[in-house]
Design a protein around this motif. Structure first.
Motif, PDB file in Angstrom:
ATOM      1  N   LEU A 592      17.141  -1.295  36.802  1.00 53.99           N
ATOM      2  CA  LEU A 592      16.937  -0.089  37.872  1.00 53.99           C
ATOM      3  C   LEU A 592      15.697  -0.527  38.785  1.00 53.99           C
ATOM      4  CD1 LEU A 592      16.982   2.726  35.387  1.00 53.99           C
ATOM      5  CD2 LEU A 592      18.985   1.965  36.873  1.00 53.99           C
ATOM      6  N   ILE A 593      14.800  -1.233  38.221  1.00 51.56           N
ATOM      7  CA  ILE A 593      13.715  -1.816  39.164  1.00 51.56           C
ATOM      8  C   ILE A 593      14.104  -2.727  40.191  1.00 51.56           C
ATOM      9  CG2 ILE A 593      11.520  -2.693  39.216  1.00 51.56           C
ATOM     10  CD1 ILE A 593      10.971  -1.611  36.348  1.00 51.56           C
ATOM     11  N   ARG A 596      15.819  -0.608  42.841  1.00 52.54           N
ATOM     12  CA  ARG A 596      15.028   0.530  43.203  1.00 52.54           C
ATOM     13  C   ARG A 596      15.244   1.004  44.845  1.00 52.54           C
ATOM     14  NH1 ARG A 596      11.234  -3.603  42.876  1.00 52.54           N
ATOM     15  NH2 ARG A 596      10.049  -3.849  44.662  1.00 52.54           N
ATOM     16  N   GLU A 597      15.381  -0.138  45.827  1.00 54.53           N
ATOM     17  CA  GLU A 597      15.261   0.548  47.172  1.00 54.53           C
ATOM     18  C   GLU A 597      16.730   1.118  47.346  1.00 54.53           C
ATOM     19  OE1 GLU A 597      14.941  -3.014  49.254  1.00 54.53           O
ATOM     20  OE2 GLU A 597      12.795  -3.542  49.051  1.00 54.53           O
ATOM     21  N   LEU A 600      16.752   4.644  45.900  1.00 55.65           N
ATOM     22  CA  LEU A 600      15.575   5.755  46.741  1.00 55.65           C
ATOM     23  C   LEU A 600      16.554   6.084  47.921  1.00 55.65           C
ATOM     24  CD1 LEU A 600      13.271   7.045  47.241  1.00 55.65           C
ATOM     25  CD2 LEU A 600      12.235   4.915  48.088  1.00 55.65           C
ATOM     26  N   GLU A 606      13.242   7.532  43.097  1.00 58.28           N
ATOM     27  CA  GLU A 606      12.296   6.628  43.512  1.00 58.28           C
ATOM     28  C   GLU A 606      11.662   6.096  42.030  1.00 58.28           C
ATOM     29  OE1 GLU A 606       7.948   6.943  45.644  1.00 58.28           O
ATOM     30  OE2 GLU A 606       9.267   8.561  45.598  1.00 58.28           O
ATOM     31  N   ILE A 607      11.629   4.752  42.206  1.00 56.41           N
ATOM     32  CA  ILE A 607      11.171   4.178  40.955  1.00 56.41           C
ATOM     33  C   ILE A 607       9.869   2.969  41.578  1.00 56.41           C
ATOM     34  CG2 ILE A 607      11.455   2.437  38.827  1.00 56.41           C
ATOM     35  CD1 ILE A 607      14.242   3.715  38.771  1.00 56.41           C
ATOM     36  N   SER A 608       8.895   2.844  41.140  1.00 53.89           N
ATOM     37  CA  SER A 608       8.030   1.980  41.360  1.00 53.89           C
ATOM     38  C   SER A 608       8.052   0.543  41.101  1.00 53.89           C
ATOM     39  CB  SER A 608       6.469   2.293  41.191  1.00 53.89           C
ATOM     40  OG  SER A 608       6.512   2.419  39.900  1.00 53.89           O
ATOM     41  N   LEU A 613       8.754   6.326  37.352  1.00 53.11           N
ATOM     42  CA  LEU A 613       9.617   7.077  37.845  1.00 53.11           C
ATOM     43  C   LEU A 613       8.897   8.331  38.648  1.00 53.11           C
ATOM     44  CD1 LEU A 613      12.675   7.948  38.283  1.00 53.11           C
ATOM     45  CD2 LEU A 613      12.332   9.127  35.760  1.00 53.11           C
TER      46      LEU A 613
END
Length: 735
Positions: A592-593, A596-597, A600, A606-608, A613
């Motif tokens: 997922l990370i 992430r773009e 989003l 949105e995940i940093s 989260l």
């Protein structure tokens, strides 16, 4: 021996040279130089193929002369008369004697100049060719001249206007600029003249050519009309912008859907600008206005590449309108490859075309100012207004309705149906369980609880002014089309006109609705799933967000779901060691990370980079999904989403998102005082039951009425007809 006549010679038989009065067949044929008149007519036939080609040459010469206004006049498609008047710099009187001689030009001196040519004409063949196949008249005046000069030409030479007069140019009254009149085009080539059967077709070609240059030459005024007519076919002022020129020439439907684009690359030495239609507009045939170094040309390669680019955005057999102005370093281009300069060759053609198409593809995907297909692509709502109402809901009595209201109609008992959803619910007729009425609703029937009158939600909403982004992805459009293809029209009408009766069973997620004279039992869990999936398709890339403050630890949330999954496997008789919780959490979180773009941009998830989260997508306003389902939702994004292919990825992700939002299965309503007291102690369960009940009645089913496309699968597994008023009435009549 009888003589052989021409009639006796079979058709298609070659005649011998001696039969034609020439040399004997045994002697070699001598090479002769063609007469100059024949040479010039052959050359003219290559350059001036039709009246529109003569006009193109004259327009280019006028623009090269610095004109800001061009007037075109035609008769019989330009064959009888073709006249162009400009306000350019004009022609000096001293240059008029050689004006129509071949290869006389002011723009080229040596062959090397072709590598840096930046003007339209350069070889000096246009006027010479026209003068050999038409009667040519030139009237011109320079800024410093006291009068205009008129000259007549034939076969490239000055000729007198009347026999016995001098062929020298004669002074006349005139304005600054040049007027060129071409009369009786192809008068001395009858074969080609007879080939033009329709003057209207030739005039349409002239209009098309004038329109193309009117769009490109943004600083020049253009007008075009037929001789003898007061109205003009094209009239464009010099101050008009490019979009306005396209609107006037090609129509409002094109101009309203235009997208401006611009790209360049120093490696290939080019700059491309222009306007193209977006995904809302398509026609049966591609309209391409292509200008390379400001010269109107044709390119099959560019046209095919643009059509392939638009294939991902337009329906089958749909084609775009594209205006492309391509400026290339003159040293990289060869303009001297076609007699009419209709085609050019340039270096790195494939690379330049690819760069233009990639930029246009990204522009089409990101910019769509009208966005009409965003609101109509997936969920077109039928007009359910009754004949007695207009579009605004006001009474609009038609002759039929007026006639029907003037009579007194008889209403039979077996056709009376419920039309007001605020009337008494069926649940108010159920006898309350022992002890439950005092605990749950203080003696009031369930239909009068607070859950029926006000929302119970913990979220507060903030409306932001964010422009809606268009979605031009072909995969999303195909998924939307798939929904429409599976539409069950009768069931869609039932949901669009239904009256909500009440929730029957929360554990099985069953509700009752009335559609016309029939009563249906509906699995609102399955229907909510289909509705939420359709909402996700419609709002793709434009979701609202549920913001977490503070942000949640993604790995911690995934661990909760993974440990629960492991316990479930163990309770089902599986081996606990088969599932490594740490490995599963790390694998899915990294997955997922890493994406992430995309999450989003498309899904508002949105995940940093550190794994925090911050937000999840908001699908329905007025209903909060169960946060207890979120760990399982995030965990399923790993194995149950196809991350390899675009279309399956979007489909599986949106279905998982819809499943997360579907109201959860709740325990049965307490049937005794002990269970009711237990639920009262668990305040969260009680509040959640009220919120789900309120959302099902006041959020979901009204939304089904407004925009649900009921699919055929819903008719099979989610809707059951349980009663028909007419059938029940017959039963009671027999009793």
């Amino acid at each position: 021996m009888a003589e052989t006549s021409d009639v006796d010679v079979p058709r298609g038989t070659k005649r011998k040279a001696d039969e034609l009065g020439g040399q004997s067949s045994d002697a070699p044929r001598r090479i002769r130089a063609l007469d100059a008149d024949v040479v010039n007519k052959i050359a003219a036939g290559e350059i001036i193929v039709a009246p529109v080609h003569a006009l193109k040459e004259l327009i280019e010469n006028a623009v090269d002369a610095g004109s800001t206004s061009l007037e075109v006049l035609a008769k019989e498609g330009g064959l009888k008369l073709l006249q162009i008047t400009d306000n350019g710099s004009g022609i000096d009187k001293e240059d008029l004697p050689i004006l129509c001689e071949r290869f006389t030009t002011s723009k080229l001196q040596k062959f090397e100049d072709l590598s840096s040519i930046a003007t339209y004409g350069f070889r000096g063949e246009a006027l010479a060719s026209i003068s050999h196949i038409a009667h040519l008249t030139v009237t011109t005046k320079t800024k410093n001249s006291t009068c205009a000069w008129r000259a007549l030409y034939n076969a490239g030479k000055l000729v007198p206007s009347k026999p016995g007069q001098t062929p020298d140019p004669r002074p006349v009254a005139g304005r600054n600029g040049t007027q060129i009149t071409v009369e009786d085009l192809f008068y001395n080539i009858p074969t080609r003249r007879r080939a033009f059967r329709s003057p209207s077709d030739e005039y349409n070609k002239i209009i098309d050519m004038v329109g193309r240059y009117a769009v490109h030459c943004s600083h020049v005024a253009f007008s075009c009309k037929k001789q003898g007519e007061s109205s003009t076919s094209i009239s464009v002022p010099a101050t008009a912008a490019v979009v306005d020129r396209i609107r006037q020439i090609y129509g409002t439907s094109v101009a309203n859907e235009l997208v401006e684009y611009s790209t360049s690359d120093d490696r290939w030495g080019f700059k491309a600008t222009g306007h193209a239609t977006n995904a809302n507009y398509h026609i049966k045939k591609t309209t391409l206005l292509l200008f390379i170094n400001h010269r109107c040309v044709e390119s099959t390669n560019i046209k095919k590449a643009l059509e392939q680019t638009y294939a991902a955005f337009l329906p089958k057999n749909g084609h775009p309108f594209v205006y492309l102005s391509l400026e290339i370093d003159p040293q990289r281009i060869d303009v001297n490859v076609h007699p009419t300069k209709r085609e050019v060759n340039f270096l790195n053609e494939d690379d330049i075309i690819q760069a233009i198409c990639e930029h246009l593809r990204s522009t089409l995907a990101a910019v769509d100012q009208s966005r009409t297909f965003m609101t109509q692509t997936l969920l077109p709502g039928p007009d359910w207004a009754t004949p007695a109402q207009d579009a605004n809901g006001d009474n609009a009595a038609t002759p039929d309705t007026t006639k029907s209201t003037s009579r007194r109609t008889t209403r039979h008992e077996n056709t009376l149906i419920r039309t007001d959803t605020n009337l008494r619910k069926i649940t108010s007729m159920f006898a309350p369980a022992e002890g439950s009425s005092q605990v749950i609703n203080n003696g009031q029937p369930p239909a009068m609880t607070a859950s029926d009158t006000q929302p119970l939600e913990t979220l507060s909403y903030e409306i932001v002014d964010r422009e809606r982004k268009p979605c031009g992805l072909a995969s999303v459009r195909e998924l939307r089309s798939g929904v429409r293809d599976k539409m069950h029209h009768e069931l869609t009408e039932v949901f669009a006109t239904h009256a909500f009766v009440g929730i029957v069973d929360e554990r099985r997620r069953l509700a009752a609705i009335q559609g016309g004279l029939k009563l249906y039992l509906v699995d609102y869990g399955r229907v909510c799933f289909e509705y939420l999936y359709q909402v996700a398709l419609t709002d793709f890339g434009n979701f609202g967000i549920i913001q977490f403050s503070p942000a949640l630890d993604l790995r911690a949330v995934l661990r909760v779901a993974a440990e629960h999954e492991k316990q479930t496997l163990a309770s089902a008789g599986g081996e606990e060691d088969d599932m490594d919780v740490d490995k599963v959490v790390e694998m899915i979180s990294n997955q997922l990370i890493e994406r992430r773009e995309m999450l989003l941009e498309y899904f508002a998830l949105e995940i940093s980079p550190a794994g925090e989260l911050s937000s999840i997508p908001l699908l329905v306003k007025g209903y909060t999904p169960s946060m207890a389902k979120m760990p399982q939702f995030l965990l399923r994004l790993g194995p149950y989403v196809n991350w390899e292919d675009e279309k399956p990825c979007f489909e599986t992700f949106l279905k998982e998102l819809a499943s997360f939002y579907v109201p959860e299965i709740l325990p049965p309503t307490p049937g005794n005082a002990e269970d009711a007291a237990a639920e009262k102690i668990d305040e969260h369960l009680g509040e959640r039951r009220k919120h789900v009940r309120w959302a099902v009645e006041h959020v979901f089913f009204p939304a089904f009425k407004a925009r649900l496309v009921a699919t055929q699968s819903l008719m099979k597994v989610a809707v059951l007809e349980v009663a028909n008023l007419k059938g029940l009435y017959r039963v009671f009549e027999r009793c």
